[in-house]
Each structure stands twice: as structure tokens, then as C-alpha cells.
Write a protein that holds these residues in place. Sequence first.
Motif, PDB file in Angstrom:
ATOM      1  N   PHE A  55       0.839  -1.190   0.000  1.00  0.00           N
ATOM      2  CA  PHE A  55       0.000   0.000   0.000  1.00  0.00           C
ATOM      3  C   PHE A  55       0.881   1.250   0.000  1.00  0.00           C
ATOM      4  CE2 PHE A  55      -3.842  -2.306   1.348  1.00  0.00           C
ATOM      5  CZ  PHE A  55      -3.278  -3.449   1.906  1.00  0.00           C
ATOM      6  N   GLN A 113       0.471  11.611   3.756  1.00  0.00           N
ATOM      7  CA  GLN A 113       0.102  12.395   4.943  1.00  0.00           C
ATOM      8  C   GLN A 113       0.431  13.859   4.674  1.00  0.00           C
ATOM      9  OE1 GLN A 113       2.198  11.467   8.613  1.00  0.00           O
ATOM     10  NE2 GLN A 113       0.572  12.348   9.851  1.00  0.00           N
ATOM     11  N   LEU A 141       4.187  13.904   3.043  1.00  0.00           N
ATOM     12  CA  LEU A 141       4.937  12.749   3.541  1.00  0.00           C
ATOM     13  C   LEU A 141       4.285  11.489   3.003  1.00  0.00           C
ATOM     14  CD1 LEU A 141       7.262  11.955   5.482  1.00  0.00           C
ATOM     15  CD2 LEU A 141       5.617  12.070   7.345  1.00  0.00           C
ATOM     16  N   PHE A 165      -5.232   6.984   1.987  1.00  0.00           N
ATOM     17  CA  PHE A 165      -4.894   5.872   1.098  1.00  0.00           C
ATOM     18  C   PHE A 165      -4.729   6.372  -0.332  1.00  0.00           C
ATOM     19  CE2 PHE A 165      -4.948   1.780  -0.761  1.00  0.00           C
ATOM     20  CZ  PHE A 165      -5.853   1.789  -1.818  1.00  0.00           C
ATOM     21  N   PHE A 217       4.581  -0.082   8.365  1.00  0.00           N
ATOM     22  CA  PHE A 217       4.907   1.089   7.576  1.00  0.00           C
ATOM     23  C   PHE A 217       6.406   1.276   7.427  1.00  0.00           C
ATOM     24  CE2 PHE A 217       0.940   3.260   6.778  1.00  0.00           C
ATOM     25  CZ  PHE A 217       0.081   2.692   7.701  1.00  0.00           C
ATOM     26  N   LEU A 263      -0.698  -3.504   9.446  1.00  0.00           N
ATOM     27  CA  LEU A 263       0.045  -2.790   8.420  1.00  0.00           C
ATOM     28  C   LEU A 263       1.393  -2.381   9.011  1.00  0.00           C
ATOM     29  CD1 LEU A 263      -2.442  -0.347   6.644  1.00  0.00           C
ATOM     30  CD2 LEU A 263      -1.155  -2.207   5.601  1.00  0.00           C
ATOM     31  N   TYR A 286       0.399   5.356   1.214  1.00  0.00           N
ATOM     32  CA  TYR A 286      -0.413   6.365   1.875  1.00  0.00           C
ATOM     33  C   TYR A 286       0.305   7.707   1.796  1.00  0.00           C
ATOM     34  CZ  TYR A 286      -3.484   2.927   4.114  1.00  0.00           C
ATOM     35  OH  TYR A 286      -4.412   1.939   4.351  1.00  0.00           O
ATOM     36  N   SER A 302       9.549   4.114   6.821  1.00  0.00           N
ATOM     37  CA  SER A 302       9.919   5.276   7.624  1.00  0.00           C
ATOM     38  C   SER A 302       9.414   6.597   7.049  1.00  0.00           C
ATOM     39  CB  SER A 302      11.449   5.346   7.769  1.00  0.00           C
ATOM     40  OG  SER A 302      12.045   5.309   6.496  1.00  0.00           O
ATOM     41  N   LEU A 333      -3.501   9.891   7.645  1.00  0.00           N
ATOM     42  CA  LEU A 333      -3.004   9.243   6.434  1.00  0.00           C
ATOM     43  C   LEU A 333      -4.161   9.000   5.468  1.00  0.00           C
ATOM     44  CD1 LEU A 333      -0.850   8.453   8.686  1.00  0.00           C
ATOM     45  CD2 LEU A 333      -0.242   6.614   7.115  1.00  0.00           C
ATOM     46  N   PHE A 343       4.109   7.265   2.729  1.00  0.00           N
ATOM     47  CA  PHE A 343       4.443   6.039   3.424  1.00  0.00           C
ATOM     48  C   PHE A 343       4.084   4.835   2.563  1.00  0.00           C
ATOM     49  CE2 PHE A 343       5.536   7.440   7.655  1.00  0.00           C
ATOM     50  CZ  PHE A 343       4.872   8.648   7.815  1.00  0.00           C
TER      51      PHE A 343
END
Lengths: 114, 116
Positions: free
Chosen positions: A34, A38, A88, A46, A104, A102, A36, A106, A44, A90
Motif C-alpha cells: 500500500f 500524509q 509525507l 490511502f 509502515f 500494516l 499512503y 519510515s 493518512l 508512506f
Amino acid sequence: AQSVAQPEDQVNVAEGNPLTVKCTYSVSGNPYLFWYVQYPNRGLQFLLKYITGDNLVKGSYGFEAEFNKSQTSFHLKKPSALVSDSALYFCAVRALDSSYKLIFGSGTRLLVRP
Amino acid sequence: DTAVSQTPKYLVTQMGNDKSIKCEQNLGHDTMYWYKQDSKKFLKIMFSYNNKELIINETVPNRFSPKSPDKAHLNLHINSLELGDSAVYFCASSQDLGRNMNTEAFFGQGTRLTVV
């Protein structure tokens, strides 16, 4: 154990240029991947997910990701960056144990300059 | 309508206090989570509930106690707050993962907790 790595803390790109945000994964079975995004002071959102069989996945806001099994990568791409894409990002992988959590990466900060 | 909503958005409190963060989802999902995002933006899962039952409890201090009164709500209670608890806490939900592993999670807007 499953994991994802995002090797770049920050990616800088000029508006209108293509962008790539890198992600590599490590899983012992089929990966469920996935992306995401932010935005500042937000949760977050999707963007897209890998579904078995489709190596090029299209998502929200013109983003797409390319799944490469041999390179164990799932890089996020966009043909033409916008200043508003600055955020940001992810990458995440679904754990294949009973937790299904999930996991993530970094995070990579994308900065698109005008 | 907000899919996953958390309250409060900001929480400033003194060390030693007890506080709660509430989360509600109106998506009809079976699974809810709490994630912690630290100052370096790392996201780590804390808890996961499926149909009101705890299925994940990562190595979180027992000062943190989740409570799920029904499958639409997952609250987080924190006792004896410490400076190191300062972070952004995200609630999330997803469909039953036992049936569909590639289902995405939907996140709330986060609660920024500052312990002074």
C-alpha cells in the motif's frame, strides 16, 4: 518477518517533472502493498494498493505504482508533479501472520518546488 | 460525514495525569487500530481489535488500555502520562482482514498528545 524500506528521507522535484518515491519490501509470501500520503497536520490518506496480477497500479491524484517482483520494489510514481503533492509518503506491507497489521516504512518527504 | 473520527484533536496535559482519546468509525468495518507516530514520523501499531476482541497488543506499556464498547468504537485510555508519551496517535479501521488481505485501512486525523 515482513518489512518495507524507504531509502530516501526526502525527494525534491520541480513542478511538472516526473517523480518517483522508492519502496522495497521483504515478505515471505505474496505481498500486500500500500501507499499512503500524509499532509501536514492530517491523517493518512490511502493512495493505492497492489493487487496480484497488475504490475502497474493506478491510484488517487494521478499517482501510480510499479510492482517489481524480481527487485522486490513497489515505487510510487507520477508523470508530472504538482506543488500540492508536497507531503509525507508512506509505503506499507500487510503482515502475513495472524495480526494482519500494516507495517509502515519510515516515510519519504516529497518537496515539489514551483 | 467523517469516516474515522477521533477526539480530541489536540491534548495537552501534565505528567501523571490520566487521559482518554476516543475513536469512532461509520464505515461498518470489523477491525480497528491504534497507531503511534513519534516525532520522527515513524508509525507503529499499538493495538488492533476485531469485532470488539483484542487481536494485537504490541509491546505497549500497560498504562495504555484500549477499550472497544462496540465494533464502531475503539477508545484509548492512558494512565500516569509520561513525557515520552508525547506523540500523534492515529485511529484506523478496515474490513475483516481474515477475508480480504488487500483491504486498505482508513485513518482518522490524529490526536496530538503533548505531555508537559
